[in-house]
Motif scaffolding. Structure first.
Motif, PDB file in Angstrom:
ATOM      1  N   ARG A  28       0.838  -1.201   0.000  1.00  0.00           N
ATOM      2  CA  ARG A  28       0.000   0.000   0.000  1.00  0.00           C
ATOM      3  C   ARG A  28       0.875   1.253   0.000  1.00  0.00           C
ATOM      4  NH1 ARG A  28      -5.206   0.679   0.686  1.00  0.00           N
ATOM      5  NH2 ARG A  28      -5.940   2.739   1.261  1.00  0.00           N
ATOM      6  N   LEU A  29       1.966   1.231   0.754  1.00  0.00           N
ATOM      7  CA  LEU A  29       2.900   2.359   0.760  1.00  0.00           C
ATOM      8  C   LEU A  29       3.554   2.524  -0.603  1.00  0.00           C
ATOM      9  CD1 LEU A  29       4.622   1.826   4.228  1.00  0.00           C
ATOM     10  CD2 LEU A  29       2.866   3.517   3.635  1.00  0.00           C
ATOM     11  N   GLU A  30       3.891   1.424  -1.220  1.00  0.00           N
ATOM     12  CA  GLU A  30       4.493   1.478  -2.550  1.00  0.00           C
ATOM     13  C   GLU A  30       3.478   1.995  -3.566  1.00  0.00           C
ATOM     14  OE1 GLU A  30       7.667   1.220  -2.775  1.00  0.00           O
ATOM     15  OE2 GLU A  30       7.666   0.650  -0.676  1.00  0.00           O
ATOM     16  N   ALA A  31       2.231   1.582  -3.407  1.00  0.00           N
ATOM     17  CA  ALA A  31       1.181   2.054  -4.309  1.00  0.00           C
ATOM     18  C   ALA A  31       1.010   3.569  -4.190  1.00  0.00           C
ATOM     19  CB  ALA A  31      -0.128   1.329  -4.005  1.00  0.00           C
ATOM     20  N   GLU A  32       1.081   4.094  -2.971  1.00  0.00           N
ATOM     21  CA  GLU A  32       0.984   5.546  -2.767  1.00  0.00           C
ATOM     22  C   GLU A  32       2.127   6.265  -3.486  1.00  0.00           C
ATOM     23  OE1 GLU A  32      -1.409   7.289  -1.510  1.00  0.00           O
ATOM     24  OE2 GLU A  32      -2.557   5.819  -0.363  1.00  0.00           O
ATOM     25  N   ALA A  33       3.315   5.696  -3.428  1.00  0.00           N
ATOM     26  CA  ALA A  33       4.474   6.290  -4.116  1.00  0.00           C
ATOM     27  C   ALA A  33       4.272   6.264  -5.622  1.00  0.00           C
ATOM     28  CB  ALA A  33       5.757   5.550  -3.727  1.00  0.00           C
ATOM     29  N   VAL A  34       3.728   5.163  -6.142  1.00  0.00           N
ATOM     30  CA  VAL A  34       3.449   5.055  -7.574  1.00  0.00           C
ATOM     31  C   VAL A  34       2.467   6.138  -7.993  1.00  0.00           C
ATOM     32  CG1 VAL A  34       2.270   3.610  -9.287  1.00  0.00           C
ATOM     33  CG2 VAL A  34       4.001   2.600  -7.805  1.00  0.00           C
ATOM     34  N   VAL A  35       1.399   6.293  -7.224  1.00  0.00           N
ATOM     35  CA  VAL A  35       0.384   7.304  -7.528  1.00  0.00           C
ATOM     36  C   VAL A  35       1.010   8.695  -7.542  1.00  0.00           C
ATOM     37  CG1 VAL A  35      -1.692   8.444  -6.653  1.00  0.00           C
ATOM     38  CG2 VAL A  35      -1.572   5.937  -6.701  1.00  0.00           C
ATOM     39  N   ASN A  36       1.793   9.014  -6.538  1.00  0.00           N
ATOM     40  CA  ASN A  36       2.416  10.341  -6.449  1.00  0.00           C
ATOM     41  C   ASN A  36       3.351  10.623  -7.617  1.00  0.00           C
ATOM     42  OD1 ASN A  36       1.075  11.009  -4.071  1.00  0.00           O
ATOM     43  ND2 ASN A  36       2.702  10.174  -2.782  1.00  0.00           N
ATOM     44  N   ASP A  37       3.983   9.595  -8.142  1.00  0.00           N
ATOM     45  CA  ASP A  37       4.933   9.781  -9.245  1.00  0.00           C
ATOM     46  C   ASP A  37       4.269  10.154 -10.568  1.00  0.00           C
ATOM     47  OD1 ASP A  37       7.160   9.340  -7.708  1.00  0.00           O
ATOM     48  OD2 ASP A  37       7.506   7.302  -8.410  1.00  0.00           O
ATOM     49  N   VAL A  38       3.062   9.676 -10.811  1.00  0.00           N
ATOM     50  CA  VAL A  38       2.460   9.876 -12.136  1.00  0.00           C
ATOM     51  C   VAL A  38       1.110  10.584 -12.117  1.00  0.00           C
ATOM     52  CG1 VAL A  38       3.682   7.935 -13.185  1.00  0.00           C
ATOM     53  CG2 VAL A  38       1.434   7.565 -12.146  1.00  0.00           C
ATOM     54  N   THR A 107       1.691   2.188 -22.403  1.00  0.00           N
ATOM     55  CA  THR A 107       0.951   1.294 -23.294  1.00  0.00           C
ATOM     56  C   THR A 107      -0.548   1.565 -23.285  1.00  0.00           C
ATOM     57  OG1 THR A 107       0.677  -0.445 -21.640  1.00  0.00           O
ATOM     58  CG2 THR A 107       2.647  -0.560 -23.021  1.00  0.00           C
ATOM     59  N   LEU A 108      -1.067   2.110 -22.193  1.00  0.00           N
ATOM     60  CA  LEU A 108      -2.508   2.326 -22.051  1.00  0.00           C
ATOM     61  C   LEU A 108      -2.998   3.679 -22.547  1.00  0.00           C
ATOM     62  CD1 LEU A 108      -3.149   0.961 -18.420  1.00  0.00           C
ATOM     63  CD2 LEU A 108      -3.552  -0.224 -20.595  1.00  0.00           C
ATOM     64  N   SER A 109      -2.136   4.707 -22.478  1.00  0.00           N
ATOM     65  CA  SER A 109      -2.646   6.060 -22.638  1.00  0.00           C
ATOM     66  C   SER A 109      -1.735   6.974 -23.453  1.00  0.00           C
ATOM     67  CB  SER A 109      -2.851   6.666 -21.241  1.00  0.00           C
ATOM     68  OG  SER A 109      -3.169   8.028 -21.317  1.00  0.00           O
ATOM     69  N   PRO A 110      -2.130   7.298 -24.674  1.00  0.00           N
ATOM     70  CA  PRO A 110      -1.375   8.296 -25.441  1.00  0.00           C
ATOM     71  C   PRO A 110      -1.351   9.651 -24.722  1.00  0.00           C
ATOM     72  CG  PRO A 110      -2.879   7.117 -26.879  1.00  0.00           C
ATOM     73  CD  PRO A 110      -3.209   6.700 -25.469  1.00  0.00           C
ATOM     74  N   GLY A 111      -2.411   9.978 -23.997  1.00  0.00           N
ATOM     75  CA  GLY A 111      -2.459  11.232 -23.239  1.00  0.00           C
ATOM     76  C   GLY A 111      -1.423  11.265 -22.128  1.00  0.00           C
ATOM     77  N   TYR A 112      -1.203  10.117 -21.485  1.00  0.00           N
ATOM     78  CA  TYR A 112      -0.149  10.019 -20.472  1.00  0.00           C
ATOM     79  C   TYR A 112       1.198  10.269 -21.126  1.00  0.00           C
ATOM     80  CZ  TYR A 112       3.606   7.937 -17.840  1.00  0.00           C
ATOM     81  OH  TYR A 112       4.820   7.732 -17.223  1.00  0.00           O
ATOM     82  N   ARG A 113       1.423   9.614 -22.254  1.00  0.00           N
ATOM     83  CA  ARG A 113       2.692   9.737 -22.967  1.00  0.00           C
ATOM     84  C   ARG A 113       2.970  11.197 -23.325  1.00  0.00           C
ATOM     85  NH1 ARG A 113       1.639   6.761 -27.542  1.00  0.00           N
ATOM     86  NH2 ARG A 113       1.294   5.024 -26.137  1.00  0.00           N
ATOM     87  N   GLU A 114       1.948  11.890 -23.796  1.00  0.00           N
ATOM     88  CA  GLU A 114       2.097  13.298 -24.161  1.00  0.00           C
ATOM     89  C   GLU A 114       2.373  14.165 -22.927  1.00  0.00           C
ATOM     90  OE1 GLU A 114      -0.471  16.940 -26.164  1.00  0.00           O
ATOM     91  OE2 GLU A 114      -1.205  14.891 -26.346  1.00  0.00           O
ATOM     92  N   ALA A 115       1.621  13.951 -21.852  1.00  0.00           N
ATOM     93  CA  ALA A 115       1.812  14.730 -20.624  1.00  0.00           C
ATOM     94  C   ALA A 115       3.203  14.481 -20.041  1.00  0.00           C
ATOM     95  CB  ALA A 115       0.738  14.385 -19.597  1.00  0.00           C
ATOM     96  N   PHE A 116       3.631  13.235 -20.073  1.00  0.00           N
ATOM     97  CA  PHE A 116       4.954  12.888 -19.564  1.00  0.00           C
ATOM     98  C   PHE A 116       6.032  13.575 -20.390  1.00  0.00           C
ATOM     99  CE2 PHE A 116       8.770  10.431 -19.021  1.00  0.00           C
ATOM    100  CZ  PHE A 116       8.754  10.050 -17.687  1.00  0.00           C
ATOM    101  N   GLY A 117       5.894  13.510 -21.705  1.00  0.00           N
ATOM    102  CA  GLY A 117       6.870  14.151 -22.587  1.00  0.00           C
ATOM    103  C   GLY A 117       6.913  15.649 -22.388  1.00  0.00           C
ATOM    104  N   ASN A 118       5.746  16.280 -22.234  1.00  0.00           N
ATOM    105  CA  ASN A 118       5.700  17.722 -21.993  1.00  0.00           C
ATOM    106  C   ASN A 118       6.361  18.094 -20.665  1.00  0.00           C
ATOM    107  OD1 ASN A 118       4.406  18.229 -24.412  1.00  0.00           O
ATOM    108  ND2 ASN A 118       2.369  18.213 -23.502  1.00  0.00           N
ATOM    109  N   ALA A 119       6.100  17.297 -19.631  1.00  0.00           N
ATOM    110  CA  ALA A 119       6.721  17.563 -18.321  1.00  0.00           C
ATOM    111  C   ALA A 119       8.236  17.411 -18.408  1.00  0.00           C
ATOM    112  CB  ALA A 119       6.148  16.623 -17.265  1.00  0.00           C
TER     113      ALA A 119
END
Length: 132
Positions: A28-38, A107-119
């Protein structure tokens, strides 16, 4: 394009660090870290309050920028899609594990890929302006 690094520095312990060091504790702690990262690159993302987490498994609900809903399972093996709605686990679903949340969302989200690239571009521009 598979991007396996976060664009901004994070002080939270990430899933990959803990697996690498062999000290996976409460998922659960690791999941919180994953959420915060993306979180910056998806519409919504949170650790499930309705599905039971344990020391070896946690569930994350995510809505991509395209409006698609997923329930993700986080274990020592990595992350994988286990349902196509929040708090849904389909036992018959067999999906591929991803080593990182970045790979999975890529793999799931082109929008994620774009947001990540912009950041990432913004971070690089900031470093360039600071003369580093």
């Amino acid at each position: 394009m598979e991007v396996d690094h976060q664009p901004e520095e994070s002080i939270t312990s990430t899933f990959e660090d803990c697996v690498e060091h062999g000290d996976v504790q409460d998922m659960r702690l690791e999941a919180e870290a994953v959420v915060n990262d993306v979180l910056f690159a998806v519409t919504e993302m949170h650790v499930s309050q309705n599905l039971n987490s344990a020391s070896d498994v946690a569930y994350i609900n995510v809505e991509t920028r395209e409006g698609n809903l997923y329930c993700l399972e986080l274990t020592e093996a990595g992350l994988r899609v286990v349902g196509y709605a929040f708090d849904q686990v389909d036992e018959d679903l067999t999906t591929q594990y991803h080593e990182t949340v970045y790979s999975l969302l890529d793999t799931l989200s082109p929008g994620y890929r774009e947001a990540f690239g912009n950041a990432l571009l913004q971070r690089l521009e900031m470093l360039k302006q600071n003369g580093q």
